[in-house]
Write a protein that holds these residues in place. Sequence first.
Motif, PDB file in Angstrom:
ATOM      1  N   GLY A   2       1.116  -1.304   0.187  1.00  0.00           N
ATOM      2  CA  GLY A   2      -0.141   0.114  -0.447  1.00  0.00           C
ATOM      3  C   GLY A   2       0.577   1.427   0.077  1.00  0.00           C
ATOM      4  O   GLY A   2       2.199   1.322   0.030  1.00  0.00           O
ATOM      5  N   ASP A   3       0.283   2.012  -0.040  1.00  0.00           N
ATOM      6  CA  ASP A   3       0.865   3.752  -0.059  1.00  0.00           C
ATOM      7  C   ASP A   3       1.591   3.950   1.091  1.00  0.00           C
ATOM      8  O   ASP A   3       1.427   3.505   2.355  1.00  0.00           O
ATOM      9  N   TYR A  12       6.490  12.910   1.817  1.00  0.00           N
ATOM     10  CA  TYR A  12       5.827  12.578   0.426  1.00  0.00           C
ATOM     11  C   TYR A  12       5.643  11.125   0.952  1.00  0.00           C
ATOM     12  O   TYR A  12       5.728  10.603   1.676  1.00  0.00           O
ATOM     13  N   ASP A  13       5.082  10.715  -0.233  1.00  0.00           N
ATOM     14  CA  ASP A  13       3.867   9.695   0.113  1.00  0.00           C
ATOM     15  C   ASP A  13       4.699   8.944  -1.344  1.00  0.00           C
ATOM     16  O   ASP A  13       4.638   9.306  -2.319  1.00  0.00           O
ATOM     17  N   VAL A  14       4.585   7.361  -1.163  1.00  0.00           N
ATOM     18  CA  VAL A  14       5.767   6.131  -2.385  1.00  0.00           C
ATOM     19  C   VAL A  14       4.247   5.467  -2.567  1.00  0.00           C
ATOM     20  O   VAL A  14       3.418   5.339  -1.302  1.00  0.00           O
ATOM     21  N   PRO A  15       3.831   5.943  -4.239  1.00  0.00           N
ATOM     22  CA  PRO A  15       2.767   4.972  -4.296  1.00  0.00           C
ATOM     23  C   PRO A  15       2.705   3.285  -3.915  1.00  0.00           C
ATOM     24  O   PRO A  15       3.526   3.211  -4.015  1.00  0.00           O
ATOM     25  N   GLU A  47      10.265   0.251  -4.269  1.00  0.00           N
ATOM     26  CA  GLU A  47      10.860  -0.716  -3.717  1.00  0.00           C
ATOM     27  C   GLU A  47      11.012   0.263  -2.463  1.00  0.00           C
ATOM     28  O   GLU A  47      10.951  -0.088  -1.132  1.00  0.00           O
ATOM     29  N   ASN A  48      12.455   1.233  -2.380  1.00  0.00           N
ATOM     30  CA  ASN A  48      13.470   1.547  -1.325  1.00  0.00           C
ATOM     31  C   ASN A  48      12.481   3.231  -1.654  1.00  0.00           C
ATOM     32  O   ASN A  48      12.893   3.110  -2.440  1.00  0.00           O
ATOM     33  N   TYR A  50      14.696   6.546   0.266  1.00  0.00           N
ATOM     34  CA  TYR A  50      16.493   7.388   0.939  1.00  0.00           C
ATOM     35  C   TYR A  50      17.096   8.289   1.421  1.00  0.00           C
ATOM     36  O   TYR A  50      15.534   9.209   1.289  1.00  0.00           O
ATOM     37  N   PHE A  51      17.491   8.439   2.042  1.00  0.00           N
ATOM     38  CA  PHE A  51      17.987   9.829   2.766  1.00  0.00           C
ATOM     39  C   PHE A  51      17.791  10.682   1.267  1.00  0.00           C
ATOM     40  O   PHE A  51      18.177  10.822   0.607  1.00  0.00           O
ATOM     41  N   GLY A  52      17.271  11.955   1.778  1.00  0.00           N
ATOM     42  CA  GLY A  52      17.554  12.619   1.383  1.00  0.00           C
ATOM     43  C   GLY A  52      16.159  13.054  -0.504  1.00  0.00           C
ATOM     44  O   GLY A  52      16.763  13.573  -1.477  1.00  0.00           O
ATOM     45  N   GLY A  53      15.276  11.933   0.064  1.00  0.00           N
ATOM     46  CA  GLY A  53      13.967  11.650  -0.722  1.00  0.00           C
ATOM     47  C   GLY A  53      14.642  11.068  -2.134  1.00  0.00           C
ATOM     48  O   GLY A  53      13.549  11.305  -3.263  1.00  0.00           O
ATOM     49  N   HIS A  54      15.560  10.534  -2.290  1.00  0.00           N
ATOM     50  CA  HIS A  54      15.514   9.729  -3.016  1.00  0.00           C
ATOM     51  C   HIS A  54      15.197   7.952  -2.609  1.00  0.00           C
ATOM     52  O   HIS A  54      14.474   7.567  -1.889  1.00  0.00           O
ATOM     53  N   VAL A  55      14.223   7.616  -4.701  1.00  0.00           N
ATOM     54  CA  VAL A  55      13.579   5.872  -4.917  1.00  0.00           C
ATOM     55  C   VAL A  55      15.008   5.561  -5.758  1.00  0.00           C
ATOM     56  O   VAL A  55      14.995   5.713  -6.456  1.00  0.00           O
TER      57      VAL A  55
END
Length: 98
Positions: A2-3, A12-15, A47-48, A50-55
């Motif tokens: 889920g979100d 921010y949310d990860v979809p 999937e993940n 990371y610090f600084g807003g990276h996905v």
Amino acid sequence: MGDRAGDLPNTYDVPSYLRTDAAIFYNRDRFRIGLNFKNLFDVEYFENTYFGGHVGYGQPFTVQGTVSWQFMSLLITRAMPAATEGIALKLKPNIAFK
């Protein structure tokens, strides 16, 4: 999945995503062969975080094959006091080549 929040302050949310995996295998005596299909429909997902807003993206469609042969089975019995019964543990060591 889920979100979910992308960071601790919830800025921010990860979809959400739905990943489909499948497997087929054949066993005969001590021989096993199998195919695993991961992310069957090749869905792009995060999937993940990371610090600084990276996905980090999840894995794309992947096929993994395995072949294994069981060489032996070990039976280990541990002696217990008379008030309890013995405990048997069966170990099946496998060697797999990927």
